[in-house]
Design a protein around this motif. Structure first.
Motif, PDB file in Angstrom:
ATOM      1  N   HIS A  35      21.829  45.704 -11.520  1.00 54.75           N
ATOM      2  CA  HIS A  35      22.706  46.283 -10.546  1.00 54.75           C
ATOM      3  C   HIS A  35      24.134  46.867 -11.392  1.00 54.75           C
ATOM      4  O   HIS A  35      24.700  47.695 -11.225  1.00 54.75           O
ATOM      5  CB  HIS A  35      23.147  45.611  -9.367  1.00 54.75           C
ATOM      6  N   LEU A  81      20.339  45.724  -0.122  1.00 54.74           N
ATOM      7  CA  LEU A  81      21.157  46.834  -0.126  1.00 54.74           C
ATOM      8  C   LEU A  81      20.943  47.713   0.964  1.00 54.74           C
ATOM      9  O   LEU A  81      22.074  48.232   1.591  1.00 54.74           O
ATOM     10  CB  LEU A  81      21.316  47.403  -1.650  1.00 54.74           C
ATOM     11  N   ASP A 180      17.664  56.369  -9.509  1.00 53.35           N
ATOM     12  CA  ASP A 180      18.296  55.920 -10.756  1.00 53.35           C
ATOM     13  C   ASP A 180      19.452  56.171 -11.046  1.00 53.35           C
ATOM     14  O   ASP A 180      19.561  57.341 -11.331  1.00 53.35           O
ATOM     15  CB  ASP A 180      17.235  55.607 -11.816  1.00 53.35           C
ATOM     16  N   LEU A 181      20.420  55.545 -11.235  1.00 55.85           N
ATOM     17  CA  LEU A 181      21.771  55.861 -11.545  1.00 55.85           C
ATOM     18  C   LEU A 181      22.065  56.448 -13.098  1.00 55.85           C
ATOM     19  O   LEU A 181      22.873  57.070 -13.543  1.00 55.85           O
ATOM     20  CB  LEU A 181      22.962  54.839 -11.105  1.00 55.85           C
ATOM     21  N   SER A 185      17.282  56.702 -18.364  1.00 58.27           N
ATOM     22  CA  SER A 185      16.253  55.688 -18.231  1.00 58.27           C
ATOM     23  C   SER A 185      14.803  56.283 -18.379  1.00 58.27           C
ATOM     24  O   SER A 185      14.519  57.337 -18.158  1.00 58.27           O
ATOM     25  CB  SER A 185      16.315  54.647 -17.261  1.00 58.27           C
ATOM     26  N   VAL A 199      21.634  53.680  -4.786  1.00 54.69           N
ATOM     27  CA  VAL A 199      20.736  53.638  -3.589  1.00 54.69           C
ATOM     28  C   VAL A 199      21.435  53.369  -2.238  1.00 54.69           C
ATOM     29  O   VAL A 199      21.083  53.927  -1.120  1.00 54.69           O
ATOM     30  CB  VAL A 199      19.716  52.474  -3.827  1.00 54.69           C
TER      31      VAL A 199
HETATM   32  P1  ATP Z   1      13.689  51.579 -17.518  1.00 55.93           P
HETATM   33  O1  ATP Z   1      13.202  50.566 -17.327  1.00 55.93           O
HETATM   34  O2  ATP Z   1      13.761  52.811 -16.466  1.00 55.93           O
HETATM   35  O3  ATP Z   1      13.838  52.254 -18.827  1.00 55.93           O
HETATM   36  P2  ATP Z   1      16.067  49.833 -17.782  1.00 55.93           P
HETATM   37  O4  ATP Z   1      15.144  49.078 -18.514  1.00 55.93           O
HETATM   38  O5  ATP Z   1      17.056  50.373 -18.531  1.00 55.93           O
HETATM   39  O6  ATP Z   1      15.231  51.331 -17.112  1.00 55.93           O
HETATM   40  P3  ATP Z   1      16.138  48.320 -15.518  1.00 55.93           P
HETATM   41  O7  ATP Z   1      16.480  47.018 -15.951  1.00 55.93           O
HETATM   42  O8  ATP Z   1      14.583  48.275 -15.494  1.00 55.93           O
HETATM   43  O9  ATP Z   1      16.534  49.466 -16.563  1.00 55.93           O
HETATM   44  O10 ATP Z   1      16.673  48.573 -14.115  1.00 55.93           O
HETATM   45  C1  ATP Z   1      18.112  48.935 -13.935  1.00 55.93           C
HETATM   46  C2  ATP Z   1      18.566  50.165 -13.877  1.00 55.93           C
HETATM   47  O11 ATP Z   1      18.309  50.353 -12.402  1.00 55.93           O
HETATM   48  C3  ATP Z   1      19.689  50.454 -14.238  1.00 55.93           C
HETATM   49  O12 ATP Z   1      20.124  51.219 -15.145  1.00 55.93           O
HETATM   50  C4  ATP Z   1      20.412  51.516 -12.704  1.00 55.93           C
HETATM   51  O13 ATP Z   1      20.339  52.752 -13.453  1.00 55.93           O
HETATM   52  C5  ATP Z   1      19.411  51.321 -11.690  1.00 55.93           C
HETATM   53  N1  ATP Z   1      20.131  50.774 -10.601  1.00 55.93           N
HETATM   54  C6  ATP Z   1      20.338  49.502 -10.382  1.00 55.93           C
HETATM   55  N2  ATP Z   1      20.966  49.433  -9.304  1.00 55.93           N
HETATM   56  C7  ATP Z   1      21.083  50.643  -8.702  1.00 55.93           C
HETATM   57  C8  ATP Z   1      21.534  51.092  -7.566  1.00 55.93           C
HETATM   58  N3  ATP Z   1      22.278  50.513  -6.598  1.00 55.93           N
HETATM   59  N4  ATP Z   1      21.565  52.212  -7.384  1.00 55.93           N
HETATM   60  C9  ATP Z   1      20.772  53.262  -8.277  1.00 55.93           C
HETATM   61  N5  ATP Z   1      20.031  52.666  -9.433  1.00 55.93           N
HETATM   62  C10 ATP Z   1      20.463  51.414  -9.626  1.00 55.93           C
END
Ligand code: ATP
Ligand code: MG
Length: 255
Positions: A35, A81, A180-181, A185, A199
């Motif tokens: 988050h 959320l 996804d913000l 990613s 979200v």
């Molecule tokens: P990926 O696995 O897609 O390459 P990552 O490994 O960088 O991404 P994760 O740890 O898998 O990221 O997930 C975290 C991601 O989820 C954050 O970078 C963010 O963009 C997204 N995220 C987290 N909370 C929210 C939220 N409230 N609303 C939208 N997106 C969110």
């Protein structure tokens, strides 16, 4: 207590919801970190739903409304959320609701299903023995899905997803909608429709859009989905963020 005039009040209240879910045992510590990473990108967007996100939300709702077997996948953060929004969106689009966890335990599954039921969900898939089908994926317990849900779904809405998982679902031929913000990613880059929005804003927006789009004929909904180009949308978001930063740099940000 967060003072009512605190400049970061909204964001702090959202954090409180996650902390509450963590205390109740269905949000994992990794979810809290995820988050925080998202919040960083929200700052860059100006903590508002940008035009590109509205377009993605609209296309996503059209895809859910025209799907044969739409499913909304719920993890701990989503349950903390936007539990009410998920239930409303499922109702408005005819989608099934399924619990799907990266760190799967029977207890967390049950707790999340309970949260969803408390917010009006009638049936929650993916709990216990219901998650007995597997999707081809290397790691994590997330490979276990409901044979009546994600396994047979044509459109899967995964509000918060991990990159590996998004790719695995795409490889299975599914149409994947992600929130996804972070436009950079792997999730954002691999999804069929990526909603670059928080979200907590995206899901309520989609509930409103579903009420509005429901009245449209099927061909029109299909045309909305077809017209949407995810790569183009992500490029526009990146351009928006960079232009915003340049403008702020020129104007100055000191208080
Ligand atoms: P990926 O696995 O897609 O390459 P990552 O490994 O960088 O991404 P994760 O740890 O898998 O990221 O997930 C975290 C991601 O989820 C954050 O970078 C963010 O963009 C997204 N995220 C987290 N909370 C929210 C939220 N409230 N609303 C939208 N997106 C969110
Ligand atoms: Mg990841």
């Amino acid at each position: 207590m967060i003072p009512p005039n605190h400049p970061r009040r909204e964001s702090l209240l959202v954090r409180e919801r996650l902390v509450e879910g963590f205390r109740e045992g269905y949000v994992v510590p990794q979810g809290l970190i995820a988050h925080g990473r998202g919040e960083c990108f929200d700052y860059l967007l100006g903590e508002a739903t940008v035009e590109e996100a509205w377009e993605a939300e609209r296309a996503a709702v059209a895809a859910l409304l025209t799907a044969k077997r739409p499913v909304i996948s719920v993890n701990g953060n989503v349950a903390a959320l936007v539990p009410e929004g998920v239930v409303q969106l499922a109702r408005a689009t005819g989608a099934a609701v399924e619990v799907n966890l990266f760190y799967r335990t029977r207890e967390r599954e049950e707790l999340i299903a309970e949260v969803l039921r408390r917010h009006g969900a009638e049936e929650v898939l993916g709990v216990g023995d219901d998650a007995s089908c597997t999707i081809p994926e290397l790691f994590s317990e997330r490979r276990r899905v409901s044979c009546r849900g994600i396994y047979v779904a044509d459109v899967v809405f995964v509000p918060l997803e991990d990159g590996d998982r998004t790719e695995a679902l795409r490889k299975m031929g599914k149409f994947v909608i992600a929130v996804d913000l972070n436009p950079l990613s792997r999730t954002a880059r691999a999804a069929s429709i990526t909603i670059v929005d928080n979200v907590v804003r995206a899901v309520p927006n989609m509930v409103k859009l579903a009420e509005e789009l429901k009245a449209l004929p099927r061909e029109e909904l299909e045309a909305i989905v077809k017209r949407f180009n995810n790569d183009e949308n992500l490029r526009r978001v990146l351009r928006r963020i960079s232009q915003r930063l340049v403008e702020l740099a020129e104007r100055g940000v000191a208080l």
